[in-house]
Design an enzyme around this catalytic site. Structure first.
Site, PDB file in Angstrom:
ATOM      1  N   ASN A  94       0.793  -1.092  -0.062  1.00 15.24           N
ATOM      2  CA  ASN A  94       0.049   0.049   0.144  1.00 15.24           C
ATOM      3  C   ASN A  94       0.947   1.130  -0.155  1.00 15.24           C
ATOM      4  O   ASN A  94       1.958   1.322   0.669  1.00 15.24           O
ATOM      5  CB  ASN A  94      -0.923   0.196   1.025  1.00 15.24           C
ATOM      6  CG  ASN A  94      -2.024  -1.252   1.223  1.00 15.24           C
ATOM      7  OD1 ASN A  94      -2.117  -1.945   0.022  1.00 15.24           O
ATOM      8  ND2 ASN A  94      -2.370  -1.577   2.278  1.00 15.24           N
ATOM      9  N   ASP A  96      -0.750   4.132   0.743  1.00 12.30           N
ATOM     10  CA  ASP A  96      -1.741   5.096   1.490  1.00 12.30           C
ATOM     11  C   ASP A  96      -1.091   5.668   2.721  1.00 12.30           C
ATOM     12  O   ASP A  96      -1.438   6.786   3.217  1.00 12.30           O
ATOM     13  CB  ASP A  96      -2.988   4.519   1.816  1.00 12.30           C
ATOM     14  CG  ASP A  96      -3.147   3.309   2.445  1.00 12.30           C
ATOM     15  OD1 ASP A  96      -3.717   2.285   2.391  1.00 12.30           O
ATOM     16  OD2 ASP A  96      -2.144   3.121   3.354  1.00 12.30           O
ATOM     17  N   HIS A 111       5.729  -0.474  -2.547  1.00 15.21           N
ATOM     18  CA  HIS A 111       5.459   0.082  -3.910  1.00 15.21           C
ATOM     19  C   HIS A 111       5.280   1.492  -3.830  1.00 15.21           C
ATOM     20  O   HIS A 111       4.949   2.344  -4.384  1.00 15.21           O
ATOM     21  CB  HIS A 111       4.017  -0.392  -4.364  1.00 15.21           C
ATOM     22  CG  HIS A 111       3.848  -1.689  -4.592  1.00 15.21           C
ATOM     23  ND1 HIS A 111       2.666  -2.391  -4.806  1.00 15.21           N
ATOM     24  CD2 HIS A 111       4.784  -2.467  -5.052  1.00 15.21           C
ATOM     25  CE1 HIS A 111       3.169  -3.892  -5.186  1.00 15.21           C
ATOM     26  NE2 HIS A 111       4.247  -3.831  -5.385  1.00 15.21           N
ATOM     27  N   CYS A 122      15.852  15.795 -11.491  1.00 16.09           N
ATOM     28  CA  CYS A 122      17.028  16.036 -10.518  1.00 16.09           C
ATOM     29  C   CYS A 122      16.737  15.272  -9.147  1.00 16.09           C
ATOM     30  O   CYS A 122      15.701  14.452  -9.349  1.00 16.09           O
ATOM     31  CB  CYS A 122      17.190  17.378 -10.213  1.00 16.09           C
ATOM     32  SG  CYS A 122      15.951  18.014  -9.020  1.00 16.09           S
ATOM     33  N   CYS A 140       9.147  20.970 -10.259  1.00 17.38           N
ATOM     34  CA  CYS A 140      10.157  20.849  -9.123  1.00 17.38           C
ATOM     35  C   CYS A 140      10.656  22.098  -8.708  1.00 17.38           C
ATOM     36  O   CYS A 140      10.952  22.980  -9.510  1.00 17.38           O
ATOM     37  CB  CYS A 140      11.398  20.242  -9.759  1.00 17.38           C
ATOM     38  SG  CYS A 140      12.972  19.901  -8.747  1.00 17.38           S
ATOM     39  N   GLY A 180      -5.381  -8.854   3.380  1.00 15.62           N
ATOM     40  CA  GLY A 180      -5.917  -8.039   2.250  1.00 15.62           C
ATOM     41  C   GLY A 180      -5.373  -7.781   0.853  1.00 15.62           C
ATOM     42  O   GLY A 180      -5.256  -6.712   0.542  1.00 15.62           O
ATOM     43  N   SER A 182      -4.759  -9.630  -3.019  1.00 10.68           N
ATOM     44  CA  SER A 182      -5.207 -10.440  -3.898  1.00 10.68           C
ATOM     45  C   SER A 182      -4.035 -11.502  -4.326  1.00 10.68           C
ATOM     46  O   SER A 182      -4.258 -12.568  -5.084  1.00 10.68           O
ATOM     47  CB  SER A 182      -5.798  -9.886  -5.268  1.00 10.68           C
ATOM     48  OG  SER A 182      -4.668  -8.929  -5.671  1.00 10.68           O
ATOM     49  N   ASN A 206      -8.704 -12.305   4.772  1.00 11.65           N
ATOM     50  CA  ASN A 206      -9.100 -11.689   3.414  1.00 11.65           C
ATOM     51  C   ASN A 206     -10.677 -11.978   3.371  1.00 11.65           C
ATOM     52  O   ASN A 206     -11.040 -12.883   4.073  1.00 11.65           O
ATOM     53  CB  ASN A 206      -8.660 -12.456   2.092  1.00 11.65           C
ATOM     54  CG  ASN A 206      -8.537 -11.657   0.872  1.00 11.65           C
ATOM     55  OD1 ASN A 206      -9.579 -11.302   0.677  1.00 11.65           O
ATOM     56  ND2 ASN A 206      -7.423 -11.408   0.198  1.00 11.65           N
TER      57      ASN A 206
END
Ligand code: APR
Length: 246
Positions: A94, A96, A111, A122, A140, A180, A182, A206
């Site tokens: 996740n 988040d 991730h 840069c 930037c 949680g 897949s 799950n």
């Protein structure tokens, strides 16, 4: 319960389902993001090169959705486990930020992080919690080029040091909790198999069965915001009883 008189080594892999109870949309379940959008159009380097404003509109929308969400009892249970178990590693797919917001101190972000932005030209990168982002796409402040979300897109490599630490944790774990997810997206999905190959156990949490379920030693079907706290309450009680008897 204990392993040779010591507390078990635990590795945890979480996916979007652990945040569903907080109101964060998943990807592949009912109402999932990939049911409404095509990931190839929004979560790949090619999509970003083609239309950076569209990709940023998607991430800005996700950031605004997530900003309204709070950690749920499943996130908080993992904080308690980290405080009690000396050898505990939390690995998440996740982006988040809810594990960190819940109080987890060490989280391996496979991730990336939707709240970090980095420059495409840069070395600039920073935490940015501005919602909505203005202007879109953000530029930037150091070199004026495009910023991008510091997340791993399809076709991009994971951070090799982070993934090596995750593999090590699952190889050494007595117990792997898979919560949680897949269990479809590699290389993250390979992690629980390392525990099994090394003689450890897999517990899956799950709302439905996944390709991992047939390999798991136990599958707790239901919302992890309910099933994980319930499992931990019982498991911790048994741990304490076992440790008291020593
Ligand atoms: N409790 C437990 N599990 C749940 C809950 C819940 N309340 N709600 C949904 N689930 C389960 C679904 O059954 C599904 O198996 O969570 C899983 C979510 O799966 P995905 O939406 O595929 O999310 P995830 O496994 O994290 O995806 C992996 O794919 O799109 C990429 O980078 C993205 O990190 C993501 C990766």
């Amino acid at each position: 319960m204990t392993v040779g008189g010591r507390l078990p080594r635990v590795a945890v892999l979480t996916g979007a389902g652990i945040s569903a109870g907080s109101g964060v949309p998943t990807f592949r379940g009912a109402g999932g993001l990939w049911r409404q959008y095509h990931p190839q159009e929004l979560a790949t380097p090619e999509a970003f090169a083609r239309d950076p404003k569209l990709v940023w509109e998607f991430y800005d929308w996700r950031r605004q959705r997530i900003a309204a969400c709070r950690p749920n009892p499943a996130h908080l249970t993992l904080v308690e486990m980290e405080n009690i178990l000396p050898d505990f590693t939390l690995v998440t797919q996740n982006v988040d930020g809810l594990h960190t917001q819940a109080g987890s101190r060490r989280v391996l972000l496979l991730h990336g992080d939707i709240w970090t932005v980095r420059c495409t030209a840069c070395a600039f990168r920073e935490t940015n919690r501005q919602t909505p982002l203005e202007p879109l796409p953000p530029l930037c402040p150091q070199c004026g080029q495009l910023l991008r979300p510091d997340v791993v897109w399809f076709g991009e490599a994971l951070d090799s040091a982070v993934f090596a630490a995750a593999r090590r944790a699952f190889r050494q774990a007595d117990l792997a909790l898979v919560i949680g997810t897949s269990a479809l997206v590699y290389p993250a999905a390979e992690l629980p198999y390392l525990t099994k190959q090394a003689g450890g156990q897999i517990l899956e949490f799950n709302t439905e069965r996944t390709p991992l379920s047939s390999l798991a030693d136990a599958v707790f079907l239901g919302p992890s915001e309910e099933t994980l706290p319930a499992w931990w309450a019982e498991y911790r009680h048994q741990l304490e009883r076992t440790m008291d008897r020593r």
